[in-house]
Design a protein around this motif. Sequence first.
Motif, PDB file in Angstrom:
ATOM      1  N   CYS A 252      41.596  29.456  60.510  1.00 52.82           N
ATOM      2  CA  CYS A 252      41.366  28.699  59.797  1.00 52.82           C
ATOM      3  C   CYS A 252      40.759  26.878  59.414  1.00 52.82           C
ATOM      4  N   GLY A 253      41.441  26.714  61.109  1.00 51.73           N
ATOM      5  CA  GLY A 253      40.975  25.106  61.392  1.00 51.73           C
ATOM      6  C   GLY A 253      39.698  24.832  61.719  1.00 51.73           C
ATOM      7  N   TYR A 254      38.800  25.898  62.007  1.00 55.48           N
ATOM      8  CA  TYR A 254      37.400  26.113  61.588  1.00 55.48           C
ATOM      9  C   TYR A 254      36.719  26.217  61.175  1.00 55.48           C
ATOM     10  N   PRO A 255      36.690  26.307  59.764  1.00 53.10           N
ATOM     11  CA  PRO A 255      36.269  25.564  58.209  1.00 53.10           C
ATOM     12  C   PRO A 255      36.793  24.234  58.217  1.00 53.10           C
ATOM     13  N   LEU A 256      37.882  23.804  58.399  1.00 50.11           N
ATOM     14  CA  LEU A 256      38.006  22.409  58.331  1.00 50.11           C
ATOM     15  C   LEU A 256      37.697  21.830  59.521  1.00 50.11           C
ATOM     16  N   GLY A 257      37.862  22.020  60.486  1.00 50.82           N
ATOM     17  CA  GLY A 257      37.544  21.141  61.575  1.00 50.82           C
ATOM     18  C   GLY A 257      36.034  20.791  61.434  1.00 50.82           C
ATOM     19  N   SER A 258      35.068  22.014  60.828  1.00 47.99           N
ATOM     20  CA  SER A 258      33.745  22.271  60.816  1.00 47.99           C
ATOM     21  C   SER A 258      33.284  21.058  59.257  1.00 47.99           C
ATOM     22  N   ALA A 259      34.290  20.705  58.575  1.00 44.12           N
ATOM     23  CA  ALA A 259      34.329  20.032  57.494  1.00 44.12           C
ATOM     24  C   ALA A 259      34.860  18.312  57.572  1.00 44.12           C
ATOM     25  N   LEU A 260      35.801  18.053  58.049  1.00 49.04           N
ATOM     26  CA  LEU A 260      36.423  17.141  58.838  1.00 49.04           C
ATOM     27  C   LEU A 260      35.005  16.215  59.534  1.00 49.04           C
ATOM     28  N   SER A 261      33.901  17.133  60.118  1.00 44.44           N
ATOM     29  CA  SER A 261      33.443  15.891  60.813  1.00 44.44           C
ATOM     30  C   SER A 261      32.222  15.366  60.530  1.00 44.44           C
ATOM     31  N   ILE A 262      32.049  15.902  59.030  1.00 44.23           N
ATOM     32  CA  ILE A 262      31.070  15.560  57.746  1.00 44.23           C
ATOM     33  C   ILE A 262      30.287  14.412  57.911  1.00 44.23           C
ATOM     34  N   PRO A 263      31.734  13.500  57.609  1.00 44.25           N
ATOM     35  CA  PRO A 263      32.091  11.927  57.599  1.00 44.25           C
ATOM     36  C   PRO A 263      31.179  11.400  58.815  1.00 44.25           C
ATOM     37  N   LEU A 264      32.201  12.112  60.245  1.00 38.20           N
ATOM     38  CA  LEU A 264      32.414  11.232  61.225  1.00 38.20           C
ATOM     39  C   LEU A 264      31.095  11.559  61.897  1.00 38.20           C
ATOM     40  N   ILE A 265      30.528  12.508  61.633  1.00 39.39           N
ATOM     41  CA  ILE A 265      29.033  12.674  62.497  1.00 39.39           C
ATOM     42  C   ILE A 265      27.495  11.389  62.522  1.00 39.39           C
ATOM     43  N   ASP A 266      27.941  11.307  61.226  1.00 35.00           N
ATOM     44  CA  ASP A 266      26.358   9.966  61.307  1.00 35.00           C
ATOM     45  C   ASP A 266      26.853   8.614  61.340  1.00 35.00           C
ATOM     46  N   ARG A 267      28.701   8.664  61.421  1.00 35.81           N
ATOM     47  CA  ARG A 267      28.994   7.233  61.933  1.00 35.81           C
ATOM     48  C   ARG A 267      29.078   6.991  63.389  1.00 35.81           C
ATOM     49  N   VAL A 268      29.799   7.853  63.770  1.00 35.46           N
ATOM     50  CA  VAL A 268      30.036   8.184  64.997  1.00 35.46           C
ATOM     51  C   VAL A 268      29.281   8.018  66.323  1.00 35.46           C
ATOM     52  N   GLU A 269      28.790   8.058  67.087  1.00 39.07           N
ATOM     53  CA  GLU A 269      27.794   8.328  68.267  1.00 39.07           C
ATOM     54  C   GLU A 269      28.264   9.795  68.512  1.00 39.07           C
ATOM     55  N   ARG A 270      27.088  10.660  68.574  1.00 37.41           N
ATOM     56  CA  ARG A 270      27.309  11.661  69.208  1.00 37.41           C
ATOM     57  C   ARG A 270      28.237  12.349  70.238  1.00 37.41           C
ATOM     58  N   ARG A 271      27.995  11.257  71.143  1.00 41.94           N
ATOM     59  CA  ARG A 271      28.004  11.722  72.357  1.00 41.94           C
ATOM     60  C   ARG A 271      29.343  11.105  72.487  1.00 41.94           C
ATOM     61  N   THR A 272      29.939   9.812  72.306  1.00 39.38           N
ATOM     62  CA  THR A 272      31.429   9.742  71.896  1.00 39.38           C
ATOM     63  C   THR A 272      32.342  10.203  71.088  1.00 39.38           C
ATOM     64  N   LEU A 273      31.754  11.280  70.336  1.00 43.40           N
ATOM     65  CA  LEU A 273      32.656  12.511  69.470  1.00 43.40           C
ATOM     66  C   LEU A 273      32.980  13.706  69.682  1.00 43.40           C
ATOM     67  N   ILE A 274      31.725  14.108  70.734  1.00 43.20           N
ATOM     68  CA  ILE A 274      32.081  15.041  71.555  1.00 43.20           C
ATOM     69  C   ILE A 274      33.155  15.139  72.695  1.00 43.20           C
ATOM     70  N   ILE A 275      33.133  13.690  73.095  1.00 42.69           N
ATOM     71  CA  ILE A 275      34.023  13.491  74.287  1.00 42.69           C
ATOM     72  C   ILE A 275      35.284  13.053  73.524  1.00 42.69           C
ATOM     73  N   ALA A 276      35.426  12.643  72.262  1.00 42.49           N
ATOM     74  CA  ALA A 276      36.939  12.650  71.916  1.00 42.49           C
ATOM     75  C   ALA A 276      37.306  14.803  71.052  1.00 42.49           C
ATOM     76  N   SER A 277      36.206  14.591  70.692  1.00 37.19           N
ATOM     77  CA  SER A 277      37.548  16.177  70.342  1.00 37.19           C
ATOM     78  C   SER A 277      37.338  17.138  71.682  1.00 37.19           C
TER      79      SER A 277
END
Length: 457
Positions: free
Chosen positions: A317-342
């Motif tokens: 169930c964390g898969y769709p939730l994690g995907s939803a949580l990425s929506i407000p982050l993905i255009d605000r946080v640099e993609r490369r940084t978000l990949i490394i942190a996650s």
Amino acid sequence: MTDTTTPARCGGQRAAARLDRLPPSRWHRRITFIVGIGAFFDLYEIFLGGVLAAVLADQWHLGHTAKSSVIAAGFLGMFVGAGVLSVLADRLGRRRMLLISLCAYSLFSLLSAAAPDLPWLLALRFLSGLGLGAELVLIDTYLAEFLPRAVRGRYMAWAYTLGFVAVPVAALLGARLVAAHRLLGIEGWRWLLVAGALGAGFLQLMRRQLPESPRWLTVRGRDGEAGRIVAGIEERVARETGGSLPSVAETESIPERRVPLGEMFRGDHRRRTVMWWIFQVLQTVGYYGFGTLAPVVLTAKGHTVTASLLYAALSFCGYPLGSALSIPLIDRVERRTLIIASALGIAGCGLAFGFADATWAIITFGFLLTVCSNIFSNAFHVYQTEIFPTALRGSAIGIAYSLSRLTSVALPFVALTVLTRLGPAAVFTGSAALMLLLCLDVALLGPRTTGRSLERV
């Protein structure tokens, strides 16, 4: 102010800039929804392998190698399909290959449901995987080439949020159908394959309404056709938003033409190609390793098949939730940084899951791992569309993606051997180490891309 330049005069050359400056509209949301449903069936098929391995090990009394083969067969087909169909998408068009891939999957998934024994099942799972091999690559490429750059990451994340509902659905359906044993006289696991085939067949009808990518048409020298498609989209967006469209600045247009495939190994493209090949091999272990092996790992921890599928479904169930949580982050946080942190989150939660014995800890850390996994997944799916030019986008992404599928073929054999000999903790310790290497790869070799035009990255 509306751009009044005629399609005949500049439609092809300025197609990318004209698409990028459009405001988000119902039309953009509609194609995101239609294409995003395709991700549902790709991800359903990927995670179905682990469910089938757990179920058939019990019903068909499969040994270690046979269980690994059930998981690996679909991935082997995806390896071939990703390399072939994605290259064809740069030659024959995004839309055409989207339709072909889903049609092949639907047919062979339906035939897999009638498989009389293990060899037939493996062969048909390979063929259904062949059809789906380039599906996620095509989804990424198609959406990236239509969506305005300001919302590209967010809308693609929405598409994957829809797609990842498939993961808990596969596990929950598996648990219910295994418990029921038979439905209408047919074994429960066969219904899982029928459901995927029928849903994909319905989506095939919806996809026929989609236009070809103007960016691809421009690269192929079909400027007039690209201009007409863009003009139609502009008219529809203007009508839906009820306002005039922004002008297109001349400096935004950077026309592309076709280039040879070998260009991905030259200049700056070579560095990006090497970086992404390493990334795709490593991410497979950390990301797909949990989803495909979780039911098998849980049975190794002493849980029944039905309980393992239920616990996996709760974790998933964390898969769709994690995907939803990425929506407000993905255009605000640099993609490369978000990949490394996650990726670091995946490594930490995977270690905790591997060492956990209590049911609450298994479900909790499994859930947190899948939340991190889909922030990671959405970030890298957007990122890979931005680091290669239109003329190479499908081929470069697809060839790299095929390497992840090849790794997925070997993964169950290696991981299940380690699981049998050393236990779950060793499996996830190795996975965490590989995710740390992935972080170094992206940090050292990956470019910054967030908020930039595809033509300028």
